[in-house]
Design an enzyme around this catalytic site. Structure first.
Site, PDB file in Angstrom:
ATOM      1  N   LYS A 178      24.124  40.956  11.490  1.00 16.67           N
ATOM      2  CA  LYS A 178      24.806  41.104  12.537  1.00 16.67           C
ATOM      3  C   LYS A 178      24.644  42.454  13.378  1.00 16.67           C
ATOM      4  O   LYS A 178      25.752  43.247  13.689  1.00 16.67           O
ATOM      5  CB  LYS A 178      26.401  41.241  12.032  1.00 16.67           C
ATOM      6  CG  LYS A 178      26.936  39.658  11.281  1.00 16.67           C
ATOM      7  CD  LYS A 178      28.274  39.682  10.604  1.00 16.67           C
ATOM      8  CE  LYS A 178      28.315  40.646   9.479  1.00 16.67           C
ATOM      9  NZ  LYS A 178      29.673  40.542   8.637  1.00 16.67           N
ATOM     10  N   ASP A 214      33.833  39.278   3.122  1.00 13.16           N
ATOM     11  CA  ASP A 214      35.081  38.878   3.527  1.00 13.16           C
ATOM     12  C   ASP A 214      35.355  37.450   3.201  1.00 13.16           C
ATOM     13  O   ASP A 214      36.375  36.899   3.167  1.00 13.16           O
ATOM     14  CB  ASP A 214      34.830  39.078   5.281  1.00 13.16           C
ATOM     15  CG  ASP A 214      33.644  38.360   5.591  1.00 13.16           C
ATOM     16  OD1 ASP A 214      32.760  38.018   5.007  1.00 13.16           O
ATOM     17  OD2 ASP A 214      33.203  38.561   6.931  1.00 13.16           O
TER      18      ASP A 214
HETATM   19  C1  GLC Z   1      27.188  37.842   7.659  1.00 20.30           C
HETATM   20  C2  GLC Z   1      27.224  38.485   6.410  1.00 20.30           C
HETATM   21  C3  GLC Z   1      27.985  38.047   5.317  1.00 20.30           C
HETATM   22  C4  GLC Z   1      29.305  37.927   5.994  1.00 20.30           C
HETATM   23  C5  GLC Z   1      29.231  36.975   7.377  1.00 20.30           C
HETATM   24  C6  GLC Z   1      30.608  36.959   7.869  1.00 20.30           C
HETATM   25  O1  GLC Z   1      26.528  36.711   7.476  1.00 20.30           O
HETATM   26  O2  GLC Z   1      25.738  38.668   5.754  1.00 20.30           O
HETATM   27  O3  GLC Z   1      27.969  38.777   4.097  1.00 20.30           O
HETATM   28  O4  GLC Z   1      30.200  37.076   4.840  1.00 20.30           O
HETATM   29  O5  GLC Z   1      28.348  37.809   8.041  1.00 20.30           O
HETATM   30  O6  GLC Z   1      31.202  38.086   8.364  1.00 20.30           O
END
Ligand code: GLC
Length: 478
Positions: A178, A214
Site C-alpha cells: 500500500k 485489520d
Molecule cells: C494489505 C495488507 C494487509 C491488509 C490489507 C487491508 O493487503 O498487506 O495486511 O489487511 O492491505 O488493509
C-alpha cells in the site's frame, strides 16, 4: 437470515432498479474495450479453485515457503463473547492516516475518544525509526490531551501489513504494501520498534497487549456483536481477509493445539504473484502493475482495492481518449497524470441517478475535462461500473472460497474498508455474487464493522481496542 435464493431475489429487484443492466446507452466501442473486465462465473470459479490451492499451500509446513497466499498464524484462538468490558488504548496503522483511540467497552456499545493523524509522504517512504518516533509522539500528545499521561493502559496495535507473528505481541514485517517503504523495518519486530520509540521518549507508559491485522480486528469486532462471525474482510486502500481454520490444518503453528480453531490472516492480496491470475489480467492491469512501486506484487489486491481502482479507471479513460472514442480525442494534463483519478470519484459517479451527470461533471471539472459530452459521461460511468463490479466479484470469489472451505451452515462475514463503505453497490454486488458462488447448503450474511458511535472514521481502529481488552480477559496478558 435469508436463504441464497431469497438473497438473490431481493438483490435483483433492487439492483436492477439502480443500474440499467443492459447498458444500451453506452457506446458499442466502449463496451468492446471493457469486455475483458466482465468476469463470467466460470472465470470466477477458476479463481476460487486456484485461490483454494494457494491457501492450502500457505497453511502447509512444506509448501508455505513458495506459497503466494501466506495464511499467517494470528495466535487468536478465542473470539470475543460480547461480555468484555473496560478501558484501553488502540492504535491503527495501515493507510495514509493512523488513528489513536481510548475506548470504554460497556454493555454492547463503545464509548471512545479518537484522533486521526496524517502520515506525511516523507515519513511513509523514509526511515522506520522516523515512522515509529512520529507514532510515539502522536500517542504522547493524544494521552496528554485526554489526561491519561499518568495511566498505564493496555494497547491493541492494528498493524495492517503482512506480518509473520511469533506470538500475540511479536510480529515480523515480511514486506510493505500500500505505498509504504520505510527502511529498516522489513525483517524486524514491529512491536519492539514501537516500544523502543515509546521508551526513547520516556514520557508515556504503554504495554502492547496484542498486535493484529485489520481483518482480524474486523472479525473480532463483529464477533463481539454476532457470534456467527467467522470471516473478516477489508476492501479499503488494500484488500485482505482472515477466517477461522481448524487448528490442526495450521501446520506452522506448533503451540498448544487443544483449542480447535485459529484465526488465519490469509494476505490474499498477494494472490496472483505466481501468475495464477494471468488468464484474466487486462492490458490496464499490467500497465498499472508496472507503474506501481511494487511491480509483480499484490496482484489480486491491485485488481480490487481502493489504492488502485481510480488509477485503473484513469488508464482505461486515457486509452479510450487516445483511440478517439472519448473526449473528442483530447485528454487533459490531469488525465495524463498518474493517480489523479481518485477512487472516491468512482463512488461519486456511480452514486448519482442514471441520466444525471452532476457528480460526473464535478469530477471532470477537477480533471480539466470540461469539454466532455453527455455521451462521454454515460461512457465514463460504464467504465467505473465495469472496474468496481469486477472488484466486487473478485472479493466475492474470495469470500465464497473461504465459506466453502469452512463449510459451516450459517456464517456472518464482517466487512470494512472505504470501498465497501462508500461505493453505492459494493455490498449488493457481493451479496449477489457470493450467493451464486457458494455451495448451496451454506448461508451467509455480510455485516459492516461498526463502532457503535456513528463515527465512521473511527470504526476500524476501534476494533483493535476490542481485541486488546479481549486478550486481556482471555490470556491475562496485562
Ligand atoms: C494489505 C495488507 C494487509 C491488509 C490489507 C487491508 O493487503 O498487506 O495486511 O489487511 O492491505 O488493509
Amino acid at each position: 437470515m435469508l436463504s441464497t435464493a431469497e438473497m438473490f431475489g431481493t438483490f435483483c429487484q433492487c439492483y436492477c432498479n439502480i443500474i440499467d443492466c443492459t447498458h444500451q446507452d453506452v457506446s458499442p466501442k466502449i463496451r468492446e474495450q471493457c469486455k475483458d473486465l466482465l468476469l463470467s462465473d466460470e472465470q470466477l470459479r477458476e479463481v476460487m479453485a486456484k485461490l483454494l490451492e494457494a491457501i492450502k499451500k500457505g497453511l502447509g509446513k512444506n509448501t508455505h515457503k513458495d506459497a503466494t497466499v501466506k495464511c499467517w498464524t494470528t495466535y487468536v484462538q478465542d473470539l470475543p463473547n460480547g461480555k468484555e468490558r473496560g478501558k484501553f488504548l488502540a492504535l491503527d496503522l495501515g493507510g495514509t492516516n493512523f488513528r489513536v483511540l481510548v475506548i470504554h467497552l460497556d454493555e454492547s456499545h463503545f464509548d471512545m475518544q479518537s484522533k486521526i493523524y496524517a502520515i506525511p509522504e516523507d515519513i511513509m517512504t523514509g526511515s522506520g525509526t522516523k515512522l515509529f518516533d512520529h507514532i510515539a509522539e502522536c500517542m504522547a500528545n493524544f494521552m496528554s490531551e485526554n489526561d491519561m499521561k499518568n495511566e498505564r493502559l493496555p494497547l491493541g496495535f492494528t498493524f495492517s501489513f503482512p506480518l509473520e507473528q511469533i506470538g500475540l505481541t511479536k510480529g515480523i514485517l515480511k514486506t510493505w504494501t500500500k505505498g509504504f517503504s520505510c527502511s529498516g523495518v522489513v525483517g524486524g519486530d514491529v512491536v519492539k520498534m514501537l516500544e523502543d520509540a515509546i521508551r526513547r521518549r520516556g514520557d508515556i507508559e504503554i504495554e502492547v497487549c496484542g498486535i493484529l491485522n485489520d481483518t482480524t480486528g474486523t472479525l473480532m469486532s463483529c464477533a463481539w456483536k454476532n457470534q456467527n462471525c467467522r470471516v473478516g474482510v477489508i476492501v479499503g486502500t488494500g484488500c485482505n481477509a482472515c477466517y477461522t481454520e481448524k487448528v490442526e490444518n495450521v501446520e506452522l503453528y506448533s503451540g498448544d493445539k487443544s483449542k480447535p480453531l485459529m484465526v488465519v490472516n490469509t494476505e490474499w492480496g498477494a494472490f496472483g504473484e505466481k501468475g495464477e491470475l494471468d488468464f484474466m489480467l487486462t492490458e490496464f492491469d499490467k500497465e498499472m502493475d508496472q507503474a506501481s512501486i511494487n511491480p509483480g506484487k499484490q496482484i489480486f489486491e491491485k485488481m480490487i482495492s481502493g489504492m488502485y481502482m481510480g488509477e485503473l479507471v484513469r488508464l482505461i479513460l486515457l486509452k479510450l481518449t487516445k483511440d478517439n472514442i472519448l473526449f473528442g480525442g483530447k485528454p487533459s494534463e490531469a488525465l495524463l497524470t498518474k493517480w489523479r483519478f481518485k477512487t472516491k470519484y468512482v463512488s461519486e459517479i456511480e452514486s448519482e441517478k442514471k441520466g444525471v451527470h452532476t457528480a460526473c461533471r464535478t469530477v471532470l471539472q477537477k480533471l480539466s475535462l470540461t469539454h466532455a459530452s453527455d455521451q462521454d459521461c454515460i461512457n465514463i460511468r460504464y467504465v467505473c461500473e465495469c472496474v468496481s463490479r469486477r472488484a466486487a466479484h473478485l472479493v466475492s470469489a474470495g469470500v465464497a472460497t473461504l465459506l466453502n472451505r469452512m463449510n459451516i451452515p450459517s456464517v456472518t462475514v464482517g466487512v470494512d474498508g472505504s470501498v465497501y463503505r462508500f461505493h453505492p453497490f459494493f455490498h449488493d454486488l457481493m451479496m449477489e455474487k457470493i450467493a451464486q458462488l457458494v455451495n448451496k447448503n451454506l448461508k451467509c450474511s455480510l455485516m459492516l464493522s461498526e463502532d457503535g458511535s456513528g463515527r465512521e472514521d473511527a470504526s476500524v481502529a476501534a476494533v483493535s481496542a476490542v481485541f486488546a481488552y479481549h486478550l486481556n480477559v482471555a490470556y491475562g496478558c496485562v
